[in-house]
Write a protein that holds these residues in place. Sequence first.
Motif, PDB file in Angstrom:
ATOM      1  N   UNK A  62       0.680  -1.251  -0.020  1.00 47.52           N
ATOM      2  CA  UNK A  62      -0.033   0.065  -0.040  1.00 47.52           C
ATOM      3  C   UNK A  62       0.833   1.210   0.037  1.00 47.52           C
ATOM      4  N   UNK A  63       1.913   1.166   0.731  1.00 44.49           N
ATOM      5  CA  UNK A  63       2.936   2.318   0.876  1.00 44.49           C
ATOM      6  C   UNK A  63       3.374   2.654  -0.438  1.00 44.49           C
ATOM      7  N   UNK A  64       3.917   1.622  -1.097  1.00 44.88           N
ATOM      8  CA  UNK A  64       4.709   1.607  -2.263  1.00 44.88           C
ATOM      9  C   UNK A  64       3.763   2.174  -3.309  1.00 44.88           C
ATOM     10  N   UNK A  65       2.605   1.796  -3.473  1.00 48.37           N
ATOM     11  CA  UNK A  65       1.811   2.097  -4.407  1.00 48.37           C
ATOM     12  C   UNK A  65       1.502   3.612  -4.369  1.00 48.37           C
ATOM     13  N   UNK A  66       1.294   4.063  -3.070  1.00 52.58           N
ATOM     14  CA  UNK A  66       0.887   5.489  -2.930  1.00 52.58           C
ATOM     15  C   UNK A  66       2.250   6.426  -3.144  1.00 52.58           C
ATOM     16  N   UNK A  67       3.523   5.838  -2.550  1.00 49.53           N
ATOM     17  CA  UNK A  67       4.660   6.719  -2.975  1.00 49.53           C
ATOM     18  C   UNK A  67       4.966   6.827  -4.301  1.00 49.53           C
ATOM     19  N   UNK A  68       4.841   5.861  -5.099  1.00 49.57           N
ATOM     20  CA  UNK A  68       4.898   5.762  -6.503  1.00 49.57           C
ATOM     21  C   UNK A  68       4.044   6.700  -7.186  1.00 49.57           C
ATOM     22  N   UNK A  69       2.719   7.062  -6.785  1.00 46.72           N
ATOM     23  CA  UNK A  69       1.594   7.724  -7.331  1.00 46.72           C
ATOM     24  C   UNK A  69       2.094   9.191  -6.957  1.00 46.72           C
ATOM     25  N   UNK A  70       2.405   9.460  -5.483  1.00 46.95           N
ATOM     26  CA  UNK A  70       2.585  10.502  -5.066  1.00 46.95           C
ATOM     27  C   UNK A  70       3.754  11.168  -5.462  1.00 46.95           C
ATOM     28  N   UNK A  71       4.983  10.442  -5.376  1.00 44.81           N
ATOM     29  CA  UNK A  71       6.365  10.961  -5.417  1.00 44.81           C
ATOM     30  C   UNK A  71       7.168  10.445  -6.672  1.00 44.81           C
ATOM     31  N   UNK A  72       6.797   9.200  -7.440  1.00 49.51           N
ATOM     32  CA  UNK A  72       7.589   8.954  -8.270  1.00 49.51           C
ATOM     33  C   UNK A  72       8.180   7.475  -7.829  1.00 49.51           C
ATOM     34  N   UNK A  73       8.418   6.733  -8.880  1.00 50.71           N
ATOM     35  CA  UNK A  73       9.454   5.627  -8.662  1.00 50.71           C
ATOM     36  C   UNK A  73      10.626   5.592  -8.148  1.00 50.71           C
ATOM     37  N   UNK A  74      11.292   7.079  -8.460  1.00 53.65           N
ATOM     38  CA  UNK A  74      12.521   7.214  -8.308  1.00 53.65           C
ATOM     39  C   UNK A  74      12.871   8.269  -7.053  1.00 53.65           C
ATOM     40  N   UNK A  75      11.922   8.098  -6.007  1.00 52.16           N
ATOM     41  CA  UNK A  75      12.126   8.968  -4.753  1.00 52.16           C
ATOM     42  C   UNK A  75      12.589   8.218  -3.776  1.00 52.16           C
ATOM     43  N   UNK A  76      13.247   8.624  -2.886  1.00 50.51           N
ATOM     44  CA  UNK A  76      14.078   7.898  -1.671  1.00 50.51           C
ATOM     45  C   UNK A  76      12.877   7.348  -0.856  1.00 50.51           C
ATOM     46  N   UNK A  77      11.859   7.739  -0.607  1.00 55.02           N
ATOM     47  CA  UNK A  77      10.792   7.174   0.147  1.00 55.02           C
ATOM     48  C   UNK A  77      10.275   6.028  -0.492  1.00 55.02           C
ATOM     49  N   UNK A  78      10.199   5.989  -1.702  1.00 54.93           N
ATOM     50  CA  UNK A  78       9.934   4.753  -2.479  1.00 54.93           C
ATOM     51  C   UNK A  78      10.766   3.934  -2.494  1.00 54.93           C
ATOM     52  N   UNK A  79      12.052   4.034  -2.505  1.00 59.52           N
ATOM     53  CA  UNK A  79      13.242   3.016  -2.516  1.00 59.52           C
ATOM     54  C   UNK A  79      13.198   2.389  -1.129  1.00 59.52           C
ATOM     55  N   UNK A  80      12.955   3.199  -0.043  1.00 56.26           N
ATOM     56  CA  UNK A  80      12.653   2.793   1.223  1.00 56.26           C
ATOM     57  C   UNK A  80      11.830   1.647   1.497  1.00 56.26           C
ATOM     58  N   UNK A  81      10.531   1.810   0.802  1.00 59.11           N
ATOM     59  CA  UNK A  81       9.410   0.682   0.907  1.00 59.11           C
ATOM     60  C   UNK A  81      10.064  -0.392   0.207  1.00 59.11           C
ATOM     61  N   UNK A  82      10.479  -0.201  -0.919  1.00 64.46           N
ATOM     62  CA  UNK A  82      10.983  -1.297  -1.808  1.00 64.46           C
ATOM     63  C   UNK A  82      12.128  -2.120  -1.215  1.00 64.46           C
ATOM     64  N   UNK A  83      12.908  -1.336  -0.390  1.00 63.53           N
ATOM     65  CA  UNK A  83      13.912  -2.183   0.390  1.00 63.53           C
ATOM     66  C   UNK A  83      13.502  -2.925   1.681  1.00 63.53           C
TER      67      UNK A  83
END
Length: 109
Positions: A62-83
Amino acid sequence: MGILYARQGHLKDAEIIYNCALAGYEKTLGSMHTSTLNTVNNLGLLYKLQGHLKDAEMMYNRALAGYEKALGSEHMSTFKTVNNLGNLYACQGRFDDAEMMYNRVLAGY
């Protein structure tokens, strides 16, 4: 406060605080606001600590989908959740999935 309780080992209290915060953020800021998404990610971390791995995966996704939509797939918050998803998959023995997440983060960094 949830982070403090979690660090002290009061995981049930942390869960109550996070869920209360999540409800408040969703009501006032919406489900795609970064504060809401940060709380969703933190709930994933907490659920992983509690051994509730399916719930953790649900929160991370859920967080990943939200971060990708709100911040993009290359944002540090997105990477944190992917990790975080990679770590979860590794704990579950899903090593191919974990490797895919780790490679995504590495490529992004």
